[in-house]
Design an enzyme around this catalytic site. Structure first.
Site, mmCIF file in Angstrom:
data_model
loop_
_atom_site.group_PDB
_atom_site.id
_atom_site.type_symbol
_atom_site.label_atom_id
_atom_site.label_comp_id
_atom_site.label_asym_id
_atom_site.label_seq_id
_atom_site.Cartn_x
_atom_site.Cartn_y
_atom_site.Cartn_z
ATOM 1 N N ASP A 1 -2.644 -4.000 6.226
ATOM 2 C CA ASP A 1 -1.405 -3.362 6.684
ATOM 3 C C ASP A 1 -1.705 -2.015 7.342
ATOM 4 O O ASP A 1 -0.803 -1.365 7.876
ATOM 5 C CB ASP A 1 -0.405 -3.208 5.540
ATOM 6 C CG ASP A 1 -0.934 -2.369 4.381
ATOM 7 O OD1 ASP A 1 -2.098 -1.934 4.437
ATOM 8 O OD2 ASP A 1 -0.173 -2.166 3.411
ATOM 9 N N SER A 2 -2.982 -1.623 7.351
ATOM 10 C CA SER A 2 -3.407 -0.462 8.124
ATOM 11 C C SER A 2 -3.148 -0.667 9.612
ATOM 12 O O SER A 2 -3.183 0.294 10.394
ATOM 13 C CB SER A 2 -4.894 -0.170 7.891
ATOM 14 O OG SER A 2 -5.667 -1.354 7.985
ATOM 15 N N ASP B 1 -3.039 -8.807 3.938
ATOM 16 C CA ASP B 1 -2.288 -7.867 3.107
ATOM 17 C C ASP B 1 -0.825 -8.286 2.995
ATOM 18 O O ASP B 1 -0.220 -8.718 3.983
ATOM 19 C CB ASP B 1 -2.326 -6.466 3.741
ATOM 20 C CG ASP B 1 -3.233 -5.509 2.989
ATOM 21 O OD1 ASP B 1 -3.444 -5.720 1.782
ATOM 22 O OD2 ASP B 1 -3.701 -4.546 3.606
ATOM 23 N N LYS C 1 -3.989 -9.940 -0.325
ATOM 24 C CA LYS C 1 -4.277 -8.718 -1.078
ATOM 25 C C LYS C 1 -2.975 -8.006 -1.373
ATOM 26 O O LYS C 1 -2.075 -7.960 -0.522
ATOM 27 C CB LYS C 1 -5.203 -7.780 -0.294
ATOM 28 C CG LYS C 1 -5.561 -6.494 -1.065
ATOM 29 C CD LYS C 1 -6.584 -5.643 -0.328
ATOM 30 C CE LYS C 1 -5.982 -4.842 0.794
ATOM 31 N NZ LYS C 1 -5.036 -3.786 0.308
ATOM 32 N N GLU D 1 -1.350 -4.360 -3.482
ATOM 33 C CA GLU D 1 -1.706 -3.040 -4.004
ATOM 34 C C GLU D 1 -1.069 -2.776 -5.354
ATOM 35 O O GLU D 1 -0.009 -3.312 -5.684
ATOM 36 C CB GLU D 1 -1.245 -1.947 -3.024
ATOM 37 C CG GLU D 1 -2.021 -1.894 -1.730
ATOM 38 C CD GLU D 1 -1.614 -0.687 -0.892
ATOM 39 O OE1 GLU D 1 -0.893 0.192 -1.414
ATOM 40 O OE2 GLU D 1 -2.023 -0.620 0.279
ATOM 41 N N GLU E 1 -10.201 2.307 -3.829
ATOM 42 C CA GLU E 1 -10.067 3.215 -2.694
ATOM 43 C C GLU E 1 -9.975 4.676 -3.145
ATOM 44 O O GLU E 1 -9.160 5.025 -4.010
ATOM 45 C CB GLU E 1 -8.835 2.862 -1.854
ATOM 46 C CG GLU E 1 -8.655 3.776 -0.647
ATOM 47 C CD GLU E 1 -7.642 3.289 0.361
ATOM 48 O OE1 GLU E 1 -7.431 3.992 1.378
ATOM 49 O OE2 GLU E 1 -7.048 2.211 0.148
#
Length: 352
Positions: free
Chosen positions: A84-85, A123, A153, A155, A223
């Site tokens: 999602d970056s 993501d 993925k 978070e 991270e």
């Protein structure tokens, strides 16, 4: 009746064959098409586990489109993460929060067409899995079915996120966890701040990683945490840890495609490029110079020259074309065509 059925089946077969042929751009055309994926070459979770057991570092790079996926594939990277970056490095936002699921799916599909070898992980964007486990599973299913990913993925390590991860795994979908600095939680974290820098925070990183492992995650991203914290988490887990700004003691490393290539040479990206990123090239500078050179050559009528004007018309067809233009009353167009043909012929001659 039987004869009619046979003819119908034959027509249907021809239609299917035509569609299959059209799925890729044919060879020997102006533009090339994507190559078909070969599932036998795809990196699998089993191969990642074997690599982890052998103590071999796992390589992960983010990718967001067909060209980046092809480069990642060619380099032999183990995992391509459609992160999602993309919200920041592709769409120009200051955070990862604005990107939508539909936008992520476009990126996922493009990457799936370009990367034949790496394991593909997509993501789950902010706002698509937090409400309930049902929402999380539904989103994960779309990422696999519509995005062409192999895994997802998510978070965070709150109880609801752990439950969501467990539900997705139970639905038959591989999950990569993500702890430490979780960019989707910047509202709570107060910005992009490293985690694990005091006792309570460090213990939380390790405990959250273990909880995600217990939920069935095949790997966990760590991270922006201190190397000793990452080393402790890596030692405590039986699954691979993937570090980003977490030091050298993880099972593997991940970097953002644009960051490691030094691709983005403008103020916005300079503001969001993390300190931990090593730039392995200055691709942005190369791009800028190429664009400036292109602009200069076009401005001076140096491009395109003969070598980049490959499509010819025979003398007889040219004469016929000029005649037709004159019949249409387009004398000026005919003169322009004749003059251009003479110039190209002169440019092609050895003496020129």
């Amino acid at each position: 009746m039987a004869s009619l059925l046979v003819r119908s089946c034959s027509r249907a077969s021809k239609v299917i064959t035509t569609v299959r042929c059209m799925s890729n751009v044919p060879e020997n055309t102006v533009y090339g098409g994507p190559k078909p994926q070969n599932p036998n070459q795809r990196v699998t979770l089993t191969q990642l586990r074997q690599k982890h057991r052998r103590g071999e570092p796992i390589t992960v790079v983010t990718g967001y489109d067909y060209p980046s996926a092809v480069h990642i594939d060619t380099a032999g990277i183990d995992v391509c993460l459609v992160g999602d970056s993309a919200s920041m490095v592709v769409h120009g936002h200051d955070t990862t929060l604005p990107i939508t699921l539909d936008e992520m799916l476009v990126h996922c599909r493009a990457v799936a067409r370009g990367a034949k070898r790496p394991l593909l992980v997509g993501d789950l964007p902010f706002g698509t899995y937090e409400s309930s486990s049902t929402q999380a599973v539904d989103t994960a299913v779309r990422v696999l079915k519509e995005g062409g990913m192999d895994a997802i993925k998510l978070e965070g390590g709150s109880p609801s996120r752990i439950t969501a991860a467990k539900s997705i795994v139970e639905a038959g979908i591989a999950v990569m966890g993500h702890v430490g600095l979780t960019p989707q939680a910047i509202s709570v974290l107060g910005g992009f701040r490293p985690q694990g820098r005091n006792v309570a925070s460090a213990v939380k990183v390790v405990e959250t990683a273990m909880a995600l492992q217990e939920a069935g995650c095949f790997s966990v991203v760590l991270e922006c945490v201190p190397p000793p914290v990452a080393a402790a988490a890596t030692s405590a887990l039986h699954i691979p840890t993937i570090g980003i700004g977490a030091g050298p003691f993880c099972s593997g490393q991940v970097l953002v495609y644009h960051d490691l290539l030094g691709m983005m040479q403008h103020p916005h990206h300079a503001k969001v490029t993390p300190k931990f990123c090593k730039q392995y090239a200055q691709v942005g500078e190369v791009i800028n110079n190429a664009l400036l050179e292109y602009k200069e050559e076009v401005s001076k009528n140096l491009f395109p020259g003969p070598s980049h004007s490959p499509y010819k018309i025979s003398s007889s067809d040219l004469d016929g074309f000029l005649s037709e233009l004159q019949k249409l009353g387009l004398e000026k167009a005919a003169s322009a065509a004749a003059e251009s043909a003479e110039k190209m012929e002169h440019s092609d001659s050895p003496s020129s």
